[in-house]
Motif scaffolding. Structure first.
Motif, mmCIF file in Angstrom:
data_model
loop_
_atom_site.group_PDB
_atom_site.id
_atom_site.type_symbol
_atom_site.label_atom_id
_atom_site.label_comp_id
_atom_site.label_asym_id
_atom_site.label_seq_id
_atom_site.Cartn_x
_atom_site.Cartn_y
_atom_site.Cartn_z
ATOM 1 N N ALA A 58 0.829 -1.206 0.000
ATOM 2 C CA ALA A 58 0.000 0.000 0.000
ATOM 3 C C ALA A 58 0.864 1.258 0.000
ATOM 4 O O ALA A 58 0.591 2.221 -0.735
ATOM 5 N N ILE A 59 1.905 1.253 0.804
ATOM 6 C CA ILE A 59 2.817 2.402 0.850
ATOM 7 C C ILE A 59 3.485 2.598 -0.506
ATOM 8 O O ILE A 59 3.586 3.711 -1.017
ATOM 9 N N GLY A 60 3.927 1.503 -1.102
ATOM 10 C CA GLY A 60 4.556 1.592 -2.411
ATOM 11 C C GLY A 60 3.611 2.134 -3.474
ATOM 12 O O GLY A 60 4.026 2.891 -4.365
ATOM 13 N N PHE A 61 2.339 1.761 -3.379
ATOM 14 C CA PHE A 61 1.350 2.255 -4.347
ATOM 15 C C PHE A 61 1.206 3.766 -4.234
ATOM 16 O O PHE A 61 1.159 4.469 -5.255
ATOM 17 N N VAL A 62 1.131 4.290 -3.007
ATOM 18 C CA VAL A 62 0.992 5.738 -2.827
ATOM 19 C C VAL A 62 2.239 6.462 -3.326
ATOM 20 O O VAL A 62 2.148 7.503 -3.996
ATOM 21 N N VAL A 63 3.413 5.927 -3.022
ATOM 22 C CA VAL A 63 4.658 6.557 -3.477
ATOM 23 C C VAL A 63 4.704 6.597 -5.002
ATOM 24 O O VAL A 63 5.104 7.601 -5.604
ATOM 25 N N ALA A 64 4.267 5.516 -5.642
ATOM 26 C CA ALA A 64 4.349 5.423 -7.097
ATOM 27 C C ALA A 64 3.300 6.257 -7.808
ATOM 28 O O ALA A 64 3.553 6.780 -8.902
ATOM 29 N N HIS A 65 2.118 6.393 -7.217
ATOM 30 C CA HIS A 65 0.999 6.994 -7.946
ATOM 31 C C HIS A 65 0.463 8.280 -7.319
ATOM 32 O O HIS A 65 -0.356 8.958 -7.947
ATOM 33 N N GLY A 66 0.886 8.619 -6.119
ATOM 34 C CA GLY A 66 0.347 9.802 -5.458
ATOM 35 C C GLY A 66 0.990 11.089 -5.944
ATOM 36 O O GLY A 66 2.127 11.094 -6.429
ATOM 37 N N ASP A 67 0.260 12.196 -5.795
ATOM 38 C CA ASP A 67 0.850 13.495 -6.084
ATOM 39 C C ASP A 67 1.610 13.979 -4.850
ATOM 40 O O ASP A 67 1.731 13.256 -3.845
ATOM 41 N N ALA A 68 2.118 15.198 -4.914
ATOM 42 C CA ALA A 68 2.965 15.692 -3.830
ATOM 43 C C ALA A 68 2.215 15.760 -2.498
ATOM 44 O O ALA A 68 2.761 15.412 -1.437
#
Length: 294
Positions: A28-38
């Motif tokens: 889940a953390i990796g998904f946010v890092v990869a796809h989240g904005d700033a």
């Protein structure tokens, strides 16, 4: 129904009966890092480690306020929206920014919009553009907005110094506002614990009533949510879990155990969860799961 828009290392076990399920929080953390904005990545940093966001991120998260102090919705033009303001306050909560002037002013505006019966409605000027869940004059929308606003004021009131002196009551500076809203939410409950509105009203109301120590009413609502968990979307399960944990409902409560089970069964192979409002909100849903496991 869709609503707009909308240490953690290792795996977290969650059991339902004899079944052990696993939520992959690293994924889940990796998904946010990869796809989240700033802003979304800054929310992740705050939720994981309490890392304060840099000033430019906070400015970005607060942009777009109206002169009233709240925020307009995409469908609201320049009119300040109860629904949108609650959503933006939720994002600021994930940034640890509820004590900043922008959030305090928005909370003041939200409190000022409460009606004499303890409820909230959108401005009548939005009647031609508001979606069903925010439609002025609609009783289901009225109950949803009341639960949402009461929840935001309940968890943030003690940081809202601009509204008056702090105290130790639930809602702090907004204690009277929150108490009146809780009474309105409790009065709307049917004898079987159901409510005449949208599903999210259940967990938002349960959180408000839990903080008010109206435990019987909150438990009746959670019993209904337990029955609906099996068919709940991953986005709703995430919102439910994050809401109840935000007010310190114990993680061992059956509703939260069942929510973790539901989230484990709906996590995607890329580590994220799907939003009911389109893929552009998948990161928001995934952040709600991370908050729930915080």
């Amino acid at each position: 129904m869709g609503f707009r828009r909308p240490s953690y290392r290792g795996a977290e076990p969650a059991g339902v009966g004899s079944v052990v399920v696993v939520v992959d929080l690293d994924g889940a953390i990796g998904f946010v890092v990869a796809h989240g904005d700033a802003v979304e990545r800054a929310r992740l940093s705050w939720l994981r480690a309490g890392t304060p966001p840099p000033p430019e991120i906070l400015d970005l998260a607060e942009v777009g306020r109206t002169r009233d102090g709240g925020w307009p919705a995409m469908w609201a033009g320049e009119v300040t929206s109860v629904d949108a303001t609650c959503f933006r306050l939720g994002e600021l909560d994930d940034l640890g920014a509820l004590d900043r002037p922008a959030a305090r002013t928005a909370l003041d505006w939200l409190a000022s919009r409460q009606q004499p019966d303890g409820c909230w409605e959108e401005d009548v000027a939005l009647a031609d553009t508001a979606p069903a869940w925010a439609l002025p004059g609609d009783p289901e929308a009225r109950l949803f907005l009341t639960a949402n606003a009461a929840f935001r004021l309940s968890v943030a009131g003690r940081d809202a110094r601009s509204a008056g002196p702090l105290d130790d009551r639930v809602g702090g500076a907004y204690a009277g506002v929150v108490h009146a809203a809780a009474r309105a939410l409790a009065d709307a409950l049917r004898p079987d614990g159901t409510w005449p509105s949208y599903l999210p009203v259940g967990w938002l109301s349960a959180a408000v009533l839990h903080l008010q120590q109206m435990y019987d009413e909150a438990a009746r609502i959670r019993a209904v949510l337990d029955e609906r968990m099996r068919d709940m979307s991953s986005a709703d399960a995430a919102w439910l879990a994050a809401t109840l944990r935000r007010v310190d409902v114990p993680a061992a409560e059956w509703t939260l155990v069942a929510a973790r089970h539901r989230l484990a069964s709906t996590q995607r192979t890329d580590g994220g969860w799907s939003s009911d409002d389109g893929h552009q909100f998948d990161v928001h849903t995934t952040l709600a799961v991370i908050r729930a496991f915080r």
